[in-house]
Design a protein around this motif. Structure first.
Motif, PDB file in Angstrom:
ATOM      1  N   THR A   7       0.849  -1.195   0.000  1.00  0.00           N
ATOM      2  CA  THR A   7       0.000   0.000   0.000  1.00  0.00           C
ATOM      3  C   THR A   7       0.884   1.243   0.000  1.00  0.00           C
ATOM      4  N   VAL A   8       0.321   2.352  -0.521  1.00  0.00           N
ATOM      5  CA  VAL A   8       1.148   3.555  -0.701  1.00  0.00           C
ATOM      6  C   VAL A   8       1.197   4.435   0.552  1.00  0.00           C
ATOM      7  N   GLY A   9       0.709   3.968   1.654  1.00  0.00           N
ATOM      8  CA  GLY A   9       0.883   4.676   2.931  1.00  0.00           C
ATOM      9  C   GLY A   9      -0.408   4.753   3.732  1.00  0.00           C
ATOM     10  N   PRO A  10      -0.368   4.247   4.984  1.00  0.00           N
ATOM     11  CA  PRO A  10       0.720   3.522   5.633  1.00  0.00           C
ATOM     12  C   PRO A  10       1.097   2.276   4.820  1.00  0.00           C
ATOM     13  N   SER A  11       2.333   1.851   5.003  1.00  0.00           N
ATOM     14  CA  SER A  11       2.842   0.788   4.152  1.00  0.00           C
ATOM     15  C   SER A  11       3.570  -0.273   4.982  1.00  0.00           C
ATOM     16  N   GLN A  12       4.314  -1.116   4.291  1.00  0.00           N
ATOM     17  CA  GLN A  12       5.113  -2.131   4.975  1.00  0.00           C
ATOM     18  C   GLN A  12       6.043  -1.431   5.974  1.00  0.00           C
ATOM     19  N   ILE A  13       6.089  -1.941   7.199  1.00  0.00           N
ATOM     20  CA  ILE A  13       6.931  -1.266   8.197  1.00  0.00           C
ATOM     21  C   ILE A  13       8.410  -1.573   7.963  1.00  0.00           C
ATOM     22  N   TYR A  14       9.243  -0.676   8.468  1.00  0.00           N
ATOM     23  CA  TYR A  14      10.683  -0.871   8.362  1.00  0.00           C
ATOM     24  C   TYR A  14      11.039  -2.183   9.071  1.00  0.00           C
ATOM     25  N   PRO A  15      11.858  -3.051   8.450  1.00  0.00           N
ATOM     26  CA  PRO A  15      12.079  -4.392   9.005  1.00  0.00           C
ATOM     27  C   PRO A  15      12.525  -4.406  10.469  1.00  0.00           C
ATOM     28  N   LYS A  16      13.355  -3.433  10.846  1.00  0.00           N
ATOM     29  CA  LYS A  16      13.849  -3.444  12.233  1.00  0.00           C
ATOM     30  C   LYS A  16      12.904  -2.741  13.206  1.00  0.00           C
ATOM     31  N   LEU A 301       3.684   3.092  -8.031  1.00  0.00           N
ATOM     32  CA  LEU A 301       3.275   2.753  -9.387  1.00  0.00           C
ATOM     33  C   LEU A 301       1.758   2.684  -9.493  1.00  0.00           C
ATOM     34  N   VAL A 302       1.232   3.279 -10.539  1.00  0.00           N
ATOM     35  CA  VAL A 302      -0.206   3.206 -10.787  1.00  0.00           C
ATOM     36  C   VAL A 302      -0.415   2.409 -12.075  1.00  0.00           C
ATOM     37  N   ILE A 303      -1.187   1.348 -11.949  1.00  0.00           N
ATOM     38  CA  ILE A 303      -1.400   0.444 -13.079  1.00  0.00           C
ATOM     39  C   ILE A 303      -2.871   0.443 -13.469  1.00  0.00           C
ATOM     40  N   GLY A 320      -1.953 -12.954   0.855  1.00  0.00           N
ATOM     41  CA  GLY A 320      -1.148 -12.224   1.844  1.00  0.00           C
ATOM     42  C   GLY A 320      -0.495 -10.955   1.334  1.00  0.00           C
ATOM     43  N   PHE A 321      -0.932 -10.472   0.166  1.00  0.00           N
ATOM     44  CA  PHE A 321      -0.349  -9.226  -0.370  1.00  0.00           C
ATOM     45  C   PHE A 321      -1.410  -8.139  -0.403  1.00  0.00           C
ATOM     46  N   VAL A 322      -1.117  -7.034   0.246  1.00  0.00           N
ATOM     47  CA  VAL A 322      -2.081  -5.935   0.294  1.00  0.00           C
ATOM     48  C   VAL A 322      -1.602  -4.825  -0.638  1.00  0.00           C
ATOM     49  N   ILE A 323      -2.421  -4.518  -1.651  1.00  0.00           N
ATOM     50  CA  ILE A 323      -2.077  -3.416  -2.550  1.00  0.00           C
ATOM     51  C   ILE A 323      -3.188  -2.364  -2.453  1.00  0.00           C
ATOM     52  N   ALA A 324      -2.951  -1.196  -3.032  1.00  0.00           N
ATOM     53  CA  ALA A 324      -3.924  -0.104  -2.909  1.00  0.00           C
ATOM     54  C   ALA A 324      -4.821  -0.046  -4.142  1.00  0.00           C
ATOM     55  N   SER A 325      -6.026   0.467  -3.925  1.00  0.00           N
ATOM     56  CA  SER A 325      -6.934   0.686  -5.055  1.00  0.00           C
ATOM     57  C   SER A 325      -6.512   1.959  -5.777  1.00  0.00           C
ATOM     58  N   GLY A 326      -7.213   2.258  -6.870  1.00  0.00           N
ATOM     59  CA  GLY A 326      -6.987   3.527  -7.543  1.00  0.00           C
ATOM     60  C   GLY A 326      -7.478   4.660  -6.656  1.00  0.00           C
ATOM     61  N   TYR A 327      -7.050   5.888  -6.966  1.00  0.00           N
ATOM     62  CA  TYR A 327      -7.425   7.030  -6.136  1.00  0.00           C
ATOM     63  C   TYR A 327      -8.675   7.695  -6.692  1.00  0.00           C
ATOM     64  N   ALA A 338       3.189   0.224  -3.974  1.00  0.00           N
ATOM     65  CA  ALA A 338       4.320   0.971  -3.410  1.00  0.00           C
ATOM     66  C   ALA A 338       5.621   0.231  -3.667  1.00  0.00           C
ATOM     67  N   ASN A 339       6.653   0.999  -3.966  1.00  0.00           N
ATOM     68  CA  ASN A 339       8.009   0.456  -4.089  1.00  0.00           C
ATOM     69  C   ASN A 339       8.943   1.316  -3.241  1.00  0.00           C
ATOM     70  N   PHE A 340       8.696   1.275  -1.943  1.00  0.00           N
ATOM     71  CA  PHE A 340       9.522   2.010  -0.990  1.00  0.00           C
ATOM     72  C   PHE A 340      10.707   1.121  -0.581  1.00  0.00           C
ATOM     73  N   PRO A 341      11.642   1.654   0.207  1.00  0.00           N
ATOM     74  CA  PRO A 341      12.769   0.813   0.630  1.00  0.00           C
ATOM     75  C   PRO A 341      12.329  -0.467   1.373  1.00  0.00           C
ATOM     76  N   THR A 342      11.121  -0.455   1.952  1.00  0.00           N
ATOM     77  CA  THR A 342      10.696  -1.618   2.745  1.00  0.00           C
ATOM     78  C   THR A 342      10.104  -2.762   1.913  1.00  0.00           C
ATOM     79  N   GLN A 343       9.760  -2.518   0.663  1.00  0.00           N
ATOM     80  CA  GLN A 343       9.248  -3.608  -0.166  1.00  0.00           C
ATOM     81  C   GLN A 343      10.443  -4.328  -0.801  1.00  0.00           C
ATOM     82  N   THR A 344      10.489  -5.646  -0.627  1.00  0.00           N
ATOM     83  CA  THR A 344      11.664  -6.376  -1.118  1.00  0.00           C
ATOM     84  C   THR A 344      11.432  -6.939  -2.518  1.00  0.00           C
TER      85      THR A 344
END
Ligand code: PLP
Length: 356
Positions: A7-16, A301-303, A320-327, A338-344
């Motif tokens: 999701t584009v925010g809130p998103s995957q939490i920082y691993p640590k 990314l918007v698809i 188990g994958f949560v993505i966001a809807s269109g706005y 989302a492709n933030f540093p927390t998405q692997t």
């Protein structure tokens, strides 16, 4: 099932983050006085580390507010006497302009279609606009405005203050802050933290303008005016009791990111974005909404999925994958990833398998 948040925010939490949170409890951060020396130290470190990570000049100030929307309001309040100019490529840019209207400013807007080639640096800004407002990464449609073009625009309009919303591109975005007067973000996107903290980065030039408006006796806000935030920040203080916990968390995440190195974080973002765009550019039913390569956001990314948004989100959620809807109006036609540093990369590859 452990869920992975795209999701584009809130998103995957920082691993640590679980470990950092645990330390915060152990170190009594939750009971820490915001007037004591320990808080001042945390504020100072957070500010220094942010400057180091994003190459922000030392004489800029880092201010804490509650959200990015608040930062939009504070920027208009503190830096505009009469007129603001807004370059709009989507919903968040529109929100900013709306805030300026609600604050009684004369608002000039230029709405551009992100699928039409626009020469950002050649946009004509009305002579009497004091502040240029730009959403550098427009999360609603996945639009990225290239850093160099924004900097060029500022060079061509040296008398104006330039403010950029970098909420959903930081820390990936690589700005030369010499040409940026105000930048702001909230921490629940690229930093993988809980919501409730906004950060404003402000230049000495902008501070002069704030002072100028204040001296004119204009209403530039109350306890959270940029002037008040700034004067407290000189001693690493905030006017109110701030979100001490999240400032602490941000400080620790910044420390970790500095260890990894910003270059590596940006390279990884580029690599993951390439995998994602390549997949959707070659898909028979879905395609990136933004067609012009240099305007395609690497972080959000918007698809276009031809009305299948809900169906796809349900399918992925079961895996188990949560993505966001269109706005907004694009709720059904788009998905946002989302492709933030927390998405692997590993999780991206796994998720994409369910989208073939
Ligand atoms: C999420 C977002 C905002 C709003 O952030 P808040 O923390 O909810 O105020 C503003 N601008 C952009 C580009 C965003 O993606």
């Amino acid at each position: 099932m452990v869920k992975k948040y795209f999701t584009v925010g809130p998103s995957q939490i920082y691993p640590k983050l679980p470990m950092i949170l645990n330390n915060a409890v152990k170190q009594d951060i939750l009971s820490l006085s915001h007037r004591g020396s320990e808080f001042k130290k945390i504020y100072g470190q957070t500010s220094d580390r942010l400057k180091l990570l994003l190459r922000i000049p030392k004489d800029y100030q880092v201010l804490f507010v509650s959200s990015a929307l608040e930062a939009m309001e504070r920027t208009i309040q503190g830096l505009v006497e009469k007129r603001s100019f807004h370059l709009i490529t989507g919903a968040f840019g529109k929100s900013w302009a709306k805030i300026a209207i609600q604050l009684g400013k004369e608002v000039e807007t230029l709405e551009v279609d992100p699928n039409i080639e626009v020469k950002i640096d050649e946009i004509k800004i009305p002579k009497n606009s004091e502040l240029i407002c730009i959403t550098q990464n427009e999360t609603s449609l996945g639009v990225y405005l290239p850093e160099k073009k924004i900097e060029e625009l500022r060079k061509k309009n040296p008398g104006k203050i330039l403010a950029v919303d970098i909420v959903s591109s930081v820390p990936y975005v690589n700005l030369n802050f010499k040409y940026i007067d105000v930048a702001f973000f909230s921490v629940q996107k690229g930093f993988g933290l809980p919501a409730g903290l906004g950060v404003i980065i402000i230049s000495p030039r902008a501070l002069e303008k704030i002072e100028e408006l204040f001296k004119k006796g204009l209403n530039t806000g109350s306890y959270h005016s940029l002037k008040n935030l700034f004067s407290k920040a000189l001693e690493f203080q905030t006017p109110e009791t701030p979100n001490v916990l999240t400032i602490y968390l941000l400080n620790e995440v910044l420390k970790d990111m500095l260890k990894i190195g910003i270059k590596k974080i940006r390279q990884q973002t580029d690599k993951k974005a390439a995998v994602l765009y390549n997949f959707f550019e070659n898909h028979k039913n879905y395609s990136p909404f933004i067609k012009i390569k240099k305007f395609q956001s690497k972080t959000t990314l918007v698809i276009d999925v031809n009305g299948n948004s809900e169906k796809l989100r349900k399918k992925l959620s079961k895996k188990g994958f949560v993505i966001a809807s269109g706005y907004g109006d694009n709720k059904q036609n788009h998905i946002r990833i989302a492709n933030f540093p927390t998405q692997t990369l590993k999780d991206i590859r796994k998720m994409l398998k369910y989208l073939v």
